[in-house]
Design an enzyme around this catalytic site. Structure first.
Site, PDB file in Angstrom:
ATOM      1  CE1 TYR A  70      -4.369  -1.959   4.766  1.00  0.00           C
ATOM      2  CE2 TYR A  70      -3.362   0.175   4.361  1.00  0.00           C
ATOM      3  CZ  TYR A  70      -3.940  -0.984   3.881  1.00  0.00           C
ATOM      4  OH  TYR A  70      -4.067  -1.183   2.533  1.00  0.00           O
ATOM      5  CB  SER A  84      -0.881   0.020   1.257  1.00  0.00           C
ATOM      6  OG  SER A  84      -1.537   1.274   1.380  1.00  0.00           O
TER       7      SER A  84
HETATM    8  P1  NAP Z   1     -11.423  -5.921  -0.297  1.00  0.00           P
HETATM    9  O1  NAP Z   1     -12.270  -5.532  -1.440  1.00  0.00           O
HETATM   10  O2  NAP Z   1     -11.849  -5.576   1.074  1.00  0.00           O
HETATM   11  O3  NAP Z   1     -11.166  -7.524  -0.388  1.00  0.00           O
HETATM   12  C1  NAP Z   1     -10.354  -8.103   0.584  1.00  0.00           C
HETATM   13  C2  NAP Z   1     -10.064  -9.529   0.198  1.00  0.00           C
HETATM   14  O4  NAP Z   1      -9.292 -10.106   1.276  1.00  0.00           O
HETATM   15  C3  NAP Z   1     -11.341 -10.359   0.045  1.00  0.00           C
HETATM   16  O5  NAP Z   1     -11.149 -11.332  -0.947  1.00  0.00           O
HETATM   17  C4  NAP Z   1     -11.457 -11.013   1.416  1.00  0.00           C
HETATM   18  O6  NAP Z   1     -12.139 -12.284   1.387  1.00  0.00           O
HETATM   19  C5  NAP Z   1     -10.012 -11.250   1.782  1.00  0.00           C
HETATM   20  N1  NAP Z   1      -9.905 -11.359   3.230  1.00  0.00           N
HETATM   21  C6  NAP Z   1     -10.383 -10.516   4.167  1.00  0.00           C
HETATM   22  N2  NAP Z   1     -10.176 -11.018   5.385  1.00  0.00           N
HETATM   23  C7  NAP Z   1      -9.576 -12.217   5.196  1.00  0.00           C
HETATM   24  C8  NAP Z   1      -9.160 -13.242   6.083  1.00  0.00           C
HETATM   25  N3  NAP Z   1      -9.318 -13.149   7.401  1.00  0.00           N
HETATM   26  N4  NAP Z   1      -8.604 -14.359   5.554  1.00  0.00           N
HETATM   27  C9  NAP Z   1      -8.448 -14.504   4.212  1.00  0.00           C
HETATM   28  N5  NAP Z   1      -8.842 -13.572   3.335  1.00  0.00           N
HETATM   29  C10 NAP Z   1      -9.406 -12.446   3.831  1.00  0.00           C
HETATM   30  O7  NAP Z   1      -9.945  -5.347  -0.422  1.00  0.00           O
HETATM   31  P2  NAP Z   1      -9.228  -4.572  -1.628  1.00  0.00           P
HETATM   32  O8  NAP Z   1      -9.558  -3.148  -1.507  1.00  0.00           O
HETATM   33  O9  NAP Z   1      -9.460  -5.267  -2.918  1.00  0.00           O
HETATM   34  O10 NAP Z   1      -7.694  -4.713  -1.200  1.00  0.00           O
HETATM   35  C11 NAP Z   1      -6.890  -5.778  -1.651  1.00  0.00           C
HETATM   36  C12 NAP Z   1      -5.463  -5.525  -1.179  1.00  0.00           C
HETATM   37  O11 NAP Z   1      -5.020  -4.262  -1.652  1.00  0.00           O
HETATM   38  C13 NAP Z   1      -5.336  -5.476   0.351  1.00  0.00           C
HETATM   39  O12 NAP Z   1      -4.148  -6.098   0.751  1.00  0.00           O
HETATM   40  C14 NAP Z   1      -5.304  -3.996   0.646  1.00  0.00           C
HETATM   41  O13 NAP Z   1      -4.624  -3.699   1.838  1.00  0.00           O
HETATM   42  C15 NAP Z   1      -4.568  -3.477  -0.567  1.00  0.00           C
HETATM   43  N6  NAP Z   1      -4.839  -2.065  -0.831  1.00  0.00           N
HETATM   44  C16 NAP Z   1      -6.103  -1.645  -1.115  1.00  0.00           C
HETATM   45  C17 NAP Z   1      -6.337  -0.288  -1.314  1.00  0.00           C
HETATM   46  C18 NAP Z   1      -7.703   0.245  -1.611  1.00  0.00           C
HETATM   47  O14 NAP Z   1      -7.881   1.469  -1.544  1.00  0.00           O
HETATM   48  N7  NAP Z   1      -8.661  -0.583  -1.968  1.00  0.00           N
HETATM   49  C19 NAP Z   1      -5.263   0.618  -1.223  1.00  0.00           C
HETATM   50  C20 NAP Z   1      -4.002   0.142  -0.943  1.00  0.00           C
HETATM   51  C21 NAP Z   1      -3.782  -1.200  -0.745  1.00  0.00           C
HETATM   52  P3  NAP Z   1     -13.728 -12.384   1.733  1.00  0.00           P
HETATM   53  O15 NAP Z   1     -14.461 -11.815   0.566  1.00  0.00           O
HETATM   54  O16 NAP Z   1     -13.945 -13.844   1.902  1.00  0.00           O
HETATM   55  O17 NAP Z   1     -13.921 -11.591   2.988  1.00  0.00           O
END
Ligand code: NAP
Length: 239
Positions: free
Chosen positions: A145, A131
């Site tokens: 985080y 991130s």
């Molecule tokens: P998201 O839409 O919230 O999806 C999160 C994913 O992680 C889902 O597939 C979820 O599975 C899984 N997950 C959550 N808790 C878990 C657990 N306890 N065990 C196994 N899997 C779990 O997240 P996203 O925004 O796509 O983010 C994806 C990655 O990018 C993350 O690492 C996040 O930190 C990083 N990121 C995101 C952003 C942003 O703005 N979106 C910015 C910077 C970095 P379920 O559906 O089964 O819950």
């Protein structure tokens, strides 16, 4: 050689960036995806809050992929708030949960992947979705985080330096705000448009943009790029 498919494990592929990464491979490569609860068809189930389930995911993925994984993409992550006004117990519990899911589970899978590549004496790739927070820090409720993502970047660089001579490559991607469920909640809580003023590009990233970067690192990036940390934040934090 061209008919040998690349075997890829993507975590957190049920939605958001992980789903876009999964879709970016377009069925050309075989893969399995781990996630926590939804139990969707074709996705392996694993709760990263439990270390045993993380190891089990690796074994299940290997079995599903005929005993060979070439690429690991650590994408699963959580962004739960942890206000310093919470009780000691609550604050420590939340700190530990974020570290476990975002960093320790990724480290477990990286370790298993490196050992697997070494046993097979084959090249392998690791792509860690970190991130912007790793470099810029995050909101007052998200010390944990930012620390977990900073740890992920440091771990990626260490793996890249340690195993490059064995053709084991590692990359980290640092998205800024990306329009998934998680970012929508965040944008809403920060007043939406006001936040966008800090992004010179004028918009947050789309999951498909991050997916194209992950896809490139997984399949095409030249070996000399190992250890690279790629930003995707609309120039909101330029290093
Ligand atoms: P998201 O839409 O919230 O999806 C999160 C994913 O992680 C889902 O597939 C979820 O599975 C899984 N997950 C959550 N808790 C878990 C657990 N306890 N065990 C196994 N899997 C779990 O997240 P996203 O925004 O796509 O983010 C994806 C990655 O990018 C993350 O690492 C996040 O930190 C990083 N990121 C995101 C952003 C942003 O703005 N979106 C910015 C910077 C970095 P379920 O559906 O089964 O819950």
């Amino acid at each position: 050689m061209t008919d040998i498919k690349t075997h890829i494990l993507v975590t957190g592929a049920s939605r958001g960036i992980g789903k876009a990464i999964l879709d970016s491979f377009g069925g050309a490569d075989v893969m399995a995806a781990g996630h926590s609860t939804s139990g969707e068809a074709g996705l392996l189930k694993s709760d990263f809050a439990n270390s045993d389930e993380v190891s089990q995911l690796w074994q299940d993925a290997l079995e599903r992929l005929d005993g060979r994984i070439d690429v690991l993409i650590n994408n699963a992550g959580i962004f739960d708030p942890n206000p310093i006004s919470d009780s000691d117990t609550e604050w420590l519990e939340s700190w530990g949960r974020t570290m476990q899911i975002n960093l320790t589970a990724s480290a477990q899978l990286c370790r298993l992947a490196v050992q697997h590549f070494q046993e097979r004496k084959t090249a392998g790739r690791i792509v860690n979705i970190a991130s912007r927070a790793a470099y810029r820090g995050d909101s007052p409720d998200h010390w944990h985080y930012a620390a977990s993502k900073g740890g992920m970047v440091a771990m990626t660089k260490t793996i890249a330096r340690a195993y490059a001579s064995e053709e084991i490559l590692a990359f980290a991607i640092c998205p800024g705000f990306t329009m998934t469920g998680m970012a929508e909640d965040y944008l809403e809580s920060r007043g939406g448009d006001k936040l966008l003023k800090d992004i010179p590009l004028g918009r947050v990233a789309q999951p498909e943009e991050i997916a194209s970067m992950a896809n490139y690192c997984a399949l095409e990036a030249p070996a000399s790029m190992t250890g690279a940390v790629l930003d995707a934040n609309g120039a909101s934090f330029v290093r």
